[in-house]
Structures are given as C-alpha cells and as structure tokens.
Scaffold this active site. Structure first.
Site, PDB file in Angstrom:
ATOM      1  N   GLY A  10      44.275  45.012  47.546  1.00  0.00           N
ATOM      2  CA  GLY A  10      44.069  46.352  47.008  1.00  0.00           C
ATOM      3  C   GLY A  10      44.670  46.567  45.637  1.00  0.00           C
ATOM      4  O   GLY A  10      44.718  47.692  45.156  1.00  0.00           O
ATOM      5  N   GLY A  11      45.116  45.487  44.980  1.00  0.00           N
ATOM      6  CA  GLY A  11      45.839  45.641  43.717  1.00  0.00           C
ATOM      7  C   GLY A  11      44.955  45.487  42.485  1.00  0.00           C
ATOM      8  O   GLY A  11      43.739  45.727  42.528  1.00  0.00           O
ATOM      9  N   ASN A  12      45.598  45.052  41.386  1.00  0.00           N
ATOM     10  CA  ASN A  12      44.893  44.959  40.094  1.00  0.00           C
ATOM     11  C   ASN A  12      43.668  44.048  40.170  1.00  0.00           C
ATOM     12  O   ASN A  12      42.570  44.421  39.734  1.00  0.00           O
ATOM     13  CB  ASN A  12      45.838  44.377  39.027  1.00  0.00           C
ATOM     14  CG  ASN A  12      47.081  45.206  38.836  1.00  0.00           C
ATOM     15  OD1 ASN A  12      47.006  46.395  38.531  1.00  0.00           O
ATOM     16  ND2 ASN A  12      48.251  44.601  39.024  1.00  0.00           N
ATOM     17  N   THR A 139      43.837  30.023  37.735  1.00  0.00           N
ATOM     18  CA  THR A 139      44.504  31.266  37.317  1.00  0.00           C
ATOM     19  C   THR A 139      43.589  32.438  37.633  1.00  0.00           C
ATOM     20  O   THR A 139      42.396  32.257  37.883  1.00  0.00           O
ATOM     21  CB  THR A 139      44.739  31.302  35.780  1.00  0.00           C
ATOM     22  OG1 THR A 139      43.463  31.229  35.134  1.00  0.00           O
ATOM     23  CG2 THR A 139      45.613  30.186  35.306  1.00  0.00           C
ATOM     24  N   HIS A 206      57.737  30.005  34.425  1.00  0.00           N
ATOM     25  CA  HIS A 206      58.393  31.211  34.955  1.00  0.00           C
ATOM     26  C   HIS A 206      59.794  30.924  35.507  1.00  0.00           C
ATOM     27  O   HIS A 206      60.773  31.503  35.020  1.00  0.00           O
ATOM     28  CB  HIS A 206      57.480  31.899  35.975  1.00  0.00           C
ATOM     29  CG  HIS A 206      56.183  32.353  35.369  1.00  0.00           C
ATOM     30  ND1 HIS A 206      54.999  32.390  36.053  1.00  0.00           N
ATOM     31  CD2 HIS A 206      55.885  32.762  34.099  1.00  0.00           C
ATOM     32  CE1 HIS A 206      54.038  32.805  35.257  1.00  0.00           C
ATOM     33  NE2 HIS A 206      54.542  33.039  34.064  1.00  0.00           N
TER      34      HIS A 206
END
Ligand code: NAD
Length: 402
Positions: A10-12, A139, A206
C-alpha cells in the site's frame, strides 16, 4: 481477455504501479492492502479522486484499480501477475497469506527483489513451485513518493533500464518482454537470482556509509542532519572499496569453482556508479569523487531523528534494517558457503547488528539467534556450496525442475 494483475502493498511503489497499470484498458488491476487500515484509506482516496493520479515529470496519468482488497482470496485468485511492491521484510508474510490463493501459471515477482528473494519464495511456496514462475527486479524502477494517500503519487525520477531475473531461468526473457511492454521501460533479463543478490550495490553503499558516518558516534546529537552520499570521505570510500573487493573475490571464486558460471552483472562499485550515473558525475576519477560530485546524490541526508538537542542517527531506518538482513547477510552467507573470507564486511555487520539489537554473526559464523529473520542460505539450512548451487538451480547447465 484482460490480464488480471494483483499489486501487493500500500506504499509508494504500490501507488505508482496501481496508477500506471490501471490506466490501461487491457488490464484489470487489484490491490492487496492488508496492512492496518490501508485498504479503507485507498478506497476513500480513490472514491474522492476518481482514481489514482501518477504525476510524472512530464504528464499526469490517471488510473482506477478495479478492487482494493483486505482479504487474500479476493485479491489474488485469478491473477496472472502478482507484484510484491513491498519492503523485503514484508515479502514472507504476504507470500504466506496469498500462497493458497495463487492461480496455476501465475508469475510472482518483487520490485525490488533484494537478496535471497528466491530462497524465500521457494520455501514459502514449495508446494506450488511446479505451477508458478518467480521473478525479481534489481531495483524499483522509480524514485516515487505518495502525495495524498489513495489519491496521488509523484515519480521523482525513473531509471532508463532495470535488470530482471526469473526462475525457471528460461522465463526471464518472456517475463522481461511482457513487463517492458506493461511499464514502458527497458528491462534486461539477467542470468539468475544469484547474480541479482550479489549485484545489489545497496548492500554495500547503505550499511557501508552508515558505518562510516556513525560507527564512532559518541551519543551526542548533531546540530544538523549529516549528508549521506556526500558525507563519503576518503576513509569511507576506502571502506566501500574494500567491501566491493570482497564481493568481487566471491564472484571470482564462484566462477572459478563453476566454470560454466558467468556473473558479469556483479560489477565493482566504481563501475556500477559510472554505468548508472555517468552523466551526473562531474569527477569520476576516484570512488570518493564519484559520490561527492554525483548530482543525483546532491543534498540527500542520512537517516536521522530530531530530538530536543538536535539530530541523532536512526539505526532502525531501512539502510540497516532492510539492507542488512535481506541483502548483505545473504551475500555474506554465500561467501561463508564458498569459504571466502570477508573481514571488512564482517566489521560492518558486527557493528550494524549491535545497532539493530540483533545477533546474526557470532564467532565469525552465520549462526546468531536472529538468523531466522534473514534470507541467508544458512537460515534455509544450506551448509554446502554444491548443494546450494544445485538446489537453487544457479548453474546454467542445471535443468530447471520444481
Ligand atoms: P513504503 O514504505 O511506501 O511501503 C510500505 C508499505 O509496505 C506499507 O504501506 C504497507 O503496505 C507495507 N507494509 C509495511 N509493513 C508491513 C507489514 N508488517 N505487513 C504487511 N505490509 C506491510 O515503501 P516503498 O517506497 O513503496 O518501497 C518499496 C520497496 O522499494 C522498498 O524495499 C524500498 O526500499 C524500495 N525502494 C523504494 C524507492 C522509492 O522511491 N519509494 C526507491 C528505491 C527503492
């Protein structure tokens, strides 16, 4: 007949995919949003906005999914394509929820896959493997952010091309071609999930930069947030180079053990930077300058939280909580199977696991108490490289069978 697609999440990324794909008349798009009250928020947003708007740098695209579901059966049954647009820590949970409802012949994939996605799927869906195909994107194709939940999302930038792999491996060109057509971008089929796992540069960049910036943090807040990529100094660049060298040694060792194996997509970090950002790097003479003068990275901040006294590092941010258990530890586990020593990666992991309050590596081995929350081969019971390579069907001559 319309192709039925389910987007899980439900995100970006889920907003972007839902808007783009449901704008096409020949697709029927359903969203599986079981998390919290997201399904209700999606339904309300879509109702008010008459669909999902995707703002691209040049246009507005409007789509309207046919259903937003909280239950897995309604969301997934009958779909030919199931897309996991989720952070890696949610993959296993969602796969378990949908497992019994996936239709025979369906293609199940993740954007992005992160490391060891195939290990996870083959474990969770082991009863269904003869009926499905699995794929993963290297990605997410876009940098994207929700503007208004259930209504609007903005694509800040789109990659020109993305690598995709699949299992069985013969499906990679077929799935790439179909998704290339659906998403209007170049999608390159690559050899295997082994390649996808080892080639992920986020696993170096990261955790490596987090270590470099904060391993000697004294607990005092900073006056202002620190720059992330432009915070790469000569010492951090050396650390990243050493981590990259260890993965190159792993690549060379695997290619030496298995002459039929070729992993060209597993590039040294500096080569990957040049390939991905050539036009944006003003000075590519060193690894440090490739970060410092890369306009795509300009001004991006380290994950930090505001406190009364200033800013402190956020060690629960995905740069550690996703990239360590679902990326770097997978590669580290493969290195252990291959007998390749990774002292610099181990230094970063030992620091990161303390900050995450987890135990993955103990006495230099993948045997910590929290291994079950990773996707390392050891979590799935692998202790022998040959067995791992054969069972996971990573060798080109291996016949793909379920
Ligand atoms: P997001 O933070 O917007 O997505 C979070 C969503 O995941 C939630 O809305 C929920 O639907 C689901 N979720 C979270 N916890 C859950 C749980 N416990 N159970 C079930 N569902 C849960 O993430 P995103 O931006 O859509 O990114 C998806 C993936 O793409 C991540 O791996 C991210 O690192 C990667 N990525 C994102 C971007 C970007 O620009 N958004 C860029 C590159 C990579």
């Amino acid at each position: 007949m319309n192709t039925q697609i389910t987007i899980c999440g439900g995100g970006n990324a889920a907003h972007t995919l839902a808007g783009l794909l449901s704008s096409r008349q020949d697709l029927s798009v359903q969203v599986y949003a079981p998390f919290g009250n997201e399904a209700q928020l999606w339904q309300e947003g879509i109702q008010q906005n008459n669909g999902i708007t995707v703002n691209t740098p040049t246009s507005k695209i409007q789509g309207r999914p046919s259903a937003i579901c909280r239950g897995p059966s309604a969301a997934v049954a009958g779909s030919q394509l199931v897309l996991l647009a989720l952070p890696a820590f949610a993959h296993e949970l969602i796969l378990k929820q949908i497992a019994a409802h996936i239709s025979p012949g369906a293609w199940i994939g993740a954007l992005p896959a992160r490391g060891g996605f195939d290990l996870c799927v083959r474990e969770v869906l082991k009863e269904r493997l003869s009926e499905i195909s699995i794929f993963g994107f290297q990605t997410l194709p876009w940098a994207c952010r929700i503007q208004e939940f259930g209504k609007q999302v903005t694509i800040l930038g789109a990659k020109e091309q993305v690598d995709l792999t699949a299992w069985p491996s013969g499906m990679a060109p077929i799935i790439s071609a179909r998704l290339q057509e659906l998403l209007s971008m170049t999608i390159n089929p690559t050899a295997s999930f082994l390649s996808l796992t080892l080639a992920d540069t986020g696993q170096l960049i990261h955790p490596g930069i987090m270590y470099g910036l904060f391993h000697d943090w004294n607990g005092q807040p900073y006056d202002k947030p620190r720059l992330f990529y432009q915070g790469v100094d000569a010492g951090i660049a050396t650390l990243l180079q050493q981590m990259s060298d260890e993965i190159q040694l792993l690549r060379a060792t695997l290619e030496g053990y298995y002459p039929c194996l070729d992993l060209p997509a597993v590039r040294p970090l500096v080569d990957w930077l040049k390939l991905s950002y050539q036009a944006n790097i003003a000075d590519s003479s060193t690894l440090q300058s490739s970060f410092a003068t890369n306009s795509s990275y300009s001004g991006l901040l380290a994950p930090m939280q505001k406190t009364d006294g200033g800013f402190i590092p956020d060690f629960q941010a995905r740069y550690l909580s996703e990239d360590v258990p679902y990326n770097l530890l997978v590669t580290r586990g493969i290195a252990e199977l291959a007998g390749v020593s990774t002292p610099v990666i181990d230094k970063v992991l030992s620091w990161a696991q303390k900050r995450l309050e987890k135990e993955y590596l103990t006495s230099g081995k993948m045997q910590g108490a929290d291994l079950h929350n990773t996707r390392s081969p050891q979590r799935y019971g692998f202790t022998n490289l040959d067995q791992f390579m054969q069972e996971m069907q990573y060798l080109p001559s291996t016949k793909n069978t379920a």
